[in-house]
Scaffold this active site. Sequence first.
Site, mmCIF file in Angstrom:
data_model
loop_
_atom_site.group_PDB
_atom_site.id
_atom_site.type_symbol
_atom_site.label_atom_id
_atom_site.label_comp_id
_atom_site.label_asym_id
_atom_site.label_seq_id
_atom_site.Cartn_x
_atom_site.Cartn_y
_atom_site.Cartn_z
ATOM 1 N N GLU A 182 0.781 -1.232 0.000
ATOM 2 C CA GLU A 182 0.000 0.000 0.000
ATOM 3 C C GLU A 182 0.818 1.290 0.000
ATOM 4 O O GLU A 182 0.333 2.313 -0.479
ATOM 5 C CB GLU A 182 -0.927 0.005 1.225
ATOM 6 C CG GLU A 182 -1.970 -1.083 1.230
ATOM 7 C CD GLU A 182 -2.904 -0.971 0.042
ATOM 8 O OE1 GLU A 182 -3.466 0.113 -0.181
ATOM 9 O OE2 GLU A 182 -3.045 -1.981 -0.670
ATOM 10 N N SER A 238 -45.198 -12.436 48.749
ATOM 11 C CA SER A 238 -44.706 -12.254 50.118
ATOM 12 C C SER A 238 -43.296 -11.692 50.197
ATOM 13 O O SER A 238 -42.829 -11.397 51.297
ATOM 14 C CB SER A 238 -44.761 -13.586 50.864
ATOM 15 O OG SER A 238 -46.084 -13.860 51.244
#
Length: 824
Positions: free
Chosen positions: A155, A428
Amino acid sequence: MGKFTSWFKERTTKLSDSQTAKSGSAVGDTQAQEESTSEQNHDDNRPPTKLEQAKQILTQVVAKFPGSHKPLYRRYWFWAGLGVSGGVAAVCYGIWSIDQTLPNKTELTAVVREQTLTIKAADGTILQQQGEATREQLKLEEIPDKFKKAFIASEDRRFYKHDGVDAQGIVRAVLNNLRSQNVVEGGSTITQQLARILFLKQERTIWRKLKEARLAQKIEDQLSKEQILERYLNLVYLGSGAYGIADAAWVYFSKPVHELTLGEMATIAALPPAPNRFSPQVNLASAQQRRNLVLQRMYEDGYITKIERDIAVSEKLVVKPSQPKRWQVEAPYFISYIQKELPKYVSPEVLNAGGLTVETSLNLSWQKMAEEAVDKTLRNQGRWQNFKQGALVAIDPRTGEIKAMVGGKDFSKNQFNRVTQAQRQPGSTFKGFVYATAIATGKNPYDGYEDAPLIVDDYEPKNFSENFYGWMNMRDALTKSINIIAVKVLMDIGFEPTIKLAHDMGIKSELKPMYSLALGSNEVNLLELTSAYGSFATQGLHVEPHGITRILNRQGQVIWRDNFQPKRALDAESAAIMTWMLRNVVSAGTGAAAQLNDRPVAGKTGTTDEARDLWFIGFIPQLVTGVWLGNDDNKPTAGSSSTAAYTWREFMEKATEGIPVEKFPERPKLEGRKGTIKAQRVKPKKIVNPPAPSNKENSDGQTQQVDSNNNQGRSSRRRRYRRSNYQQQEQQQEQTPRQRRRRYQQQQAVDDSSSQRSYRRRYRSYESASDSASSSQSRRRYRQYSNSSTPVIPRIRYTPSANTSSISTPTSSWRERLKPSSSQ
């Protein structure tokens, strides 16, 4: 100097003669001017200076050039100068305009792309990624040297020699592309590509290329070559959903980076110009051709030897594809919760810009344990107890950090989070707040109430078996989850103090002042209920539950961090007494299935109408965990809260393996305590105490005649109850936790065989357990009550669970025989 003077004199003579020949008047003027000058010089008594003579001569010379009489705008040199200066100004303005559109210097250090979101667990493991995100970012030293050289050769061969833009590389790329009549080489440098990845779009325009070049130069000023290369290798798109070289190594070859061969490295390095076209998954021949080109460049640049190149070229390219890791999602219910929480901590603009990294409190190993525990219960007990969904959440009560969250059975089929979104009656489990308020008002846990028939303002609570146990202190009433006594305690302390304490401890949902509040008739979610019970574990301090610890921007800077401070919800003494009472629920009451062998546990069970909701909320000093089981369509189940307690233990046994054993605070002295909350006793309009049915069995299996008007009978029953209760406690203390659990399960099995059948025949409209809340009839009547001007308290019959009934023989029921073994 003499030659110059002679030339000027000669030139002056010629000019003078020429002027005389052309115009007499001009000569006359000249003579007049000379005479005037001569006179002036005579007056000044000095000859003209050489400078004055030169000025006169030059004036005459310029006057002889053709066009000297033209205006300025008709002169070519004027327009040439204007064009050059205008071009310079235009270039400067263009550069200024480009710079105005580029990010500032502080943003040039970005390490992630825009429009991405990364969510991490507490240990840094990535849980989910959205957008063009890199799953695994590597440090430059973790990347093999030849892999880095492969990208440079492919690149940007002059990467270490240019300042962001490589003019020589552009010319070389153009020539190579013309020579091959194809695009074989790009002119963009690695720095330009990084600028495009991080800050620019992919449109093909001259303006974008100009911005890219200028931005590359700025990046070169801010970052070193090594930093630029590291960011590029971690962010570059390499096809097939892979971002960065670590993801590409997994996607194409199912390997980590350090296991790649030279040929595989060159194959990946060849992808950036056209990731999809050169992908080995798409076109193997093109991928091999590009690989060989990269290897040749590496050889030409001296990065590899000829032998290495030849071996790599001859290597067969074998692709072993895998799905991108960024597509994987861990703890999906927790992730959905985090995404909904994000807007609370960052602005919409920041969210829309993206690039955020969210660090969470999730313990990934605990999360897997929680998922296994819920899945096991649903697969085994859920099959024969007729429930199909379950949820679990674990919180560190000292910090409020959520450590595990299971919101349901299968997120792919149903994304509804039953931890945070499901509003259910807590049954409960809400009694914990009722008794905590009573203790905080100064009541002694040994203060007694009579479990006897009660009708208050047309509201009639009931115990499950319709049995009444006579006089019982609050500690034992909580242990056995007696409904009528809970209602009487609520009447003593008042609605408002109870509701306020529940909210202070962490309940966010609306709580309405009604008698059935004591039995959990108001809906809450599992997260807030579990967080509220964590206030008992921290001696009355509450910390807001949360899952996000830090949020980082694209540059890795912290833009938000958690700073939730604990707030006092309940005084420390009352919290310690409540913890002592809740420990008894686990060691000798309805929560026996939650016992751990190596440490004390406190908690509370809960079951609602027809066992539609099965709860257990339990804690140790370092961790509070809540479990819910049931059905999304609210259908009744055949289970009980002990199944939720069993699921809790399945998770906690594994989660606590690395947690040191800590003891709960010692119970404070009970005598002489002063309350920290002022009771606001409820004043009913009408209370009726019907006579209790005779020959009802008490909790010890003994029969007694209940006479509410006989004080002597009350005292006798009280003595018998205390004596038998103390004997039972002594027997249980001699047993190991495992023996107590086994005894409890045997009791539960007998109760299932006897009470469930009668329950299904006679009490289908009533509650299925002691941890009961209001029935659907109560909800309808409560709506009528809340919408009417005259209070009408609903009459609901509440019944305790079969766990509290005594047994005579440990005969296994048909349910116990069908129950899958724990090894499944």
